[in-house]
Design an enzyme around this catalytic site. Sequence first.
Site, PDB file in Angstrom:
ATOM      1  N   ASP A 119       0.850  -1.182   0.000  1.00 31.49           N
ATOM      2  CA  ASP A 119       0.000   0.000   0.000  1.00 31.49           C
ATOM      3  C   ASP A 119       0.886   1.231   0.000  1.00 31.49           C
ATOM      4  OD1 ASP A 119      -2.450  -1.366   0.052  1.00 31.49           O
ATOM      5  OD2 ASP A 119      -2.465  -1.468   2.231  1.00 31.49           O
ATOM      6  N   ASP A 138      -7.162  -1.457  -4.447  1.00 28.13           N
ATOM      7  CA  ASP A 138      -8.243  -1.217  -3.491  1.00 28.13           C
ATOM      8  C   ASP A 138      -9.281  -0.263  -4.084  1.00 28.13           C
ATOM      9  OD1 ASP A 138      -6.841  -2.797  -1.661  1.00 28.13           O
ATOM     10  OD2 ASP A 138      -5.886  -1.059  -0.706  1.00 28.13           O
TER      11      ASP A 138
END
EC number: 3.4.23.36
Length: 164
Positions: A119, A138
Amino acid sequence: MRFALLFWAGFWAFLLDQASKSLVVHWMGLVRLREIDVLPPLLNFRYGENRGINFGLLDSGSEVARWALIGFSLAVCVAVFLWVLRQRAGRWMLLSAGLLIGGALGNVVDRLLYGYVLDFLNMSCCGLNNPFVFNLGDVFIFAGAAGLILFEGRSPQGKRKKAP
């Protein structure tokens, strides 16, 4: 031919997710720098290793959890594909399914390669400091799920199906 849109949406979502992670985390050196301010506070790059699900939930760090999340993600991809296959899915629903599947597969590849999901996106606004990070996969998963909800039950012509 009908599922070309689903395939290409999934392909590009997967490719953009993986390319963005490679560019920001590895090429720009976020893995070493840990943070890069892009347009603070609105957009920042912050290195994150997500071993759980959204917001780090279920983050046990165990190999069992890793493989369970890989299996769950693949099962969701298959379920969504089979669902739209049985529907008279219009182009928006096919596009949404492709985005969800492509984003999920991008995160699966991360779990296979690294043992966690990379991330790097962090967004804050209006005096609120958001501690969470996410990735383009995401974003595609969220957009795809929202699209499936919004466009479910619509025929390819965009009109609601009549109840039996």
